[in-house]
Design an enzyme around this catalytic site. Structure first.
Site, PDB file in Angstrom:
ATOM      1  N   GLU A 149       0.803  -1.223   0.000  1.00  0.00           N
ATOM      2  CA  GLU A 149       0.000   0.000   0.000  1.00  0.00           C
ATOM      3  C   GLU A 149       0.841   1.280   0.000  1.00  0.00           C
ATOM      4  O   GLU A 149       1.571   1.541   0.965  1.00  0.00           O
ATOM      5  CB  GLU A 149      -0.894  -0.019   1.254  1.00  0.00           C
ATOM      6  CG  GLU A 149      -1.750   1.215   1.400  1.00  0.00           C
ATOM      7  CD  GLU A 149      -2.729   1.114   2.573  1.00  0.00           C
ATOM      8  OE1 GLU A 149      -2.456   0.342   3.516  1.00  0.00           O
ATOM      9  OE2 GLU A 149      -3.743   1.814   2.531  1.00  0.00           O
ATOM     10  N   GLU A 243     -12.018   2.180   5.052  1.00  0.00           N
ATOM     11  CA  GLU A 243     -11.075   2.412   6.166  1.00  0.00           C
ATOM     12  C   GLU A 243     -11.281   3.874   6.558  1.00  0.00           C
ATOM     13  O   GLU A 243     -10.638   4.774   6.022  1.00  0.00           O
ATOM     14  CB  GLU A 243      -9.650   2.128   5.688  1.00  0.00           C
ATOM     15  CG  GLU A 243      -8.639   2.088   6.812  1.00  0.00           C
ATOM     16  CD  GLU A 243      -7.243   1.834   6.300  1.00  0.00           C
ATOM     17  OE1 GLU A 243      -6.576   0.943   6.819  1.00  0.00           O
ATOM     18  OE2 GLU A 243      -6.803   2.542   5.364  1.00  0.00           O
TER      19      GLU A 243
HETATM   20  C1  LER Z   1      -2.635   3.705   6.992  1.00  0.00           C
HETATM   21  O1  LER Z   1      -2.953   5.051   6.866  1.00  0.00           O
HETATM   22  C2  LER Z   1      -3.478   2.872   6.109  1.00  0.00           C
HETATM   23  O2  LER Z   1      -4.079   3.340   5.164  1.00  0.00           O
HETATM   24  C3  LER Z   1      -3.588   1.430   6.427  1.00  0.00           C
HETATM   25  O3  LER Z   1      -4.242   0.749   5.403  1.00  0.00           O
HETATM   26  C4  LER Z   1      -2.269   0.834   6.757  1.00  0.00           C
HETATM   27  O4  LER Z   1      -2.348  -0.460   7.229  1.00  0.00           O
HETATM   28 MN    MN Z   2      -5.297   2.115   3.838  1.00  0.00          MN
END
Ligand code: LER
Ligand code: MN
Length: 267
Positions: A149, A243
């Site tokens: 990521e 998220e």
């Molecule tokens: C951190 O900002 C993030 O986007 C997560 O997916 C990291 O594990």
């Molecule tokens: Mn993330």
């Protein structure tokens, strides 16, 4: 494309996890809001009863598309680019345990914050590459995919953009590794989110959705319609995993995510 939401146990420090609590409660909330999956952010798999989690997922009609690993960095300080060899070794062993855990769910493993926030030097780049390559070897043997990521510059230092990520993956050279596209980070770092999605192309392995303010989609100024079109354009057929901050409250954040995304996915 299906929808999931990142969940974690109650003690998680990372703030962009709208649903924190006992698995039974977060799964009930995810399922009730209309999600197909729960992305499990797990600090240390050794402390989680995988069999019980599997059963609870099934009880609520959910799958786990991905295992988040950022807590191992945020709370235990483990990372792939640390100058301390013991820390790097522990980070690799922890991620190997996440890979074994993920195999039982048919989930992929997220490699994000665990890369670390250290000065970028040829040496630290080599450490990070070697650690990821070792984890990728385990992932290949277990049939698990790693989603690496790009994360904005204020949280990490190595892999900020999709271009950085592809360069890093080329050095590692493992078919187990793909790119995780997170709309929150992309909105900060990419010149064009859509062009960067096209750059990732068939190497896109997973997607995190959050609006520009890291609240639920629809609460900021990201154009999710245009992003979904770009994802259709590259043939992405995986999960869109929220998220996001628990704002104005966890349930509303979850319900509003599904409402906004389903309207767009319906065309
Ligand atoms: C951190 O900002 C993030 O986007 C997560 O997916 C990291 O594990
Ligand atoms: Mn993330």
């Amino acid at each position: 494309m299906k929808l999931s939401i990142a969940v974690s146990e109650p003690d998680a420090k990372f703030s962009a996890l709208a649903l924190k609590g006992e698995f039974e409660d977060t799964f009930r909330a995810a399922s009730g809001a209309g999600f197909d999956g729960a992305e499990l952010h797990v600090r240390n798999p050794a402390t989680v009863d995988a069999g019980r989690v599997s059963k609870l997922l099934a009880d609520f009609g959910l799958v786990a598309p991905a295992i988040g690993t950022g807590r191992a960095f945020g709370e235990d300080g483990l990372c792939f680019s640390s100058p301390d060899e013991k820390t790097r070794r522990e980070a690799v062993e922890r991620i190997k345990s996440h890979i074994d855990f993920a195999a039982g769910f048919g989930a992929l493993v997220i490699i994000g914050l665990i890369v670390g926030k250290n000065p970028v030097t040829p040496e630290s780049e080599r450490w990070a590459t070697e650690c990821l390559a070792e984890c990728a070897g385990r992932a290949e043997r277990r049939g698990v995919k790693l989603a690496v990521e790009p994360i904005n510059r204020y949280e990490t230092s190595f892999i900020i953009t999709v271009e950085d990520c592809l360069r890093f993956l080329d050095k590692v050279g493992s078919p187990a590794c793909g790119v995780l596209l997170d709309t929150f980070h992309m909105n900060i770092e990419e010149a064009s989110i859509e062009n960067s999605i096209r750059l990732a192309g068939s190497r896109a392995a997973h997607v995190h959705i959050a609006d520009s303010n890291r609240r639920h989609p629809g609460a900021g100024h990201i154009d999710f319609r245009s992003i979904i079109e770009a994802l259709y354009g590259i043939g992405y057929d995986g999960f869109l995993s929220a998220e996001i901050f628990p704002l104005p409250d966890p349930e509303t954040a979850a319900v509003n995510t599904v409402a906004h995304m389903k309207k767009i996915l319906a065309g």
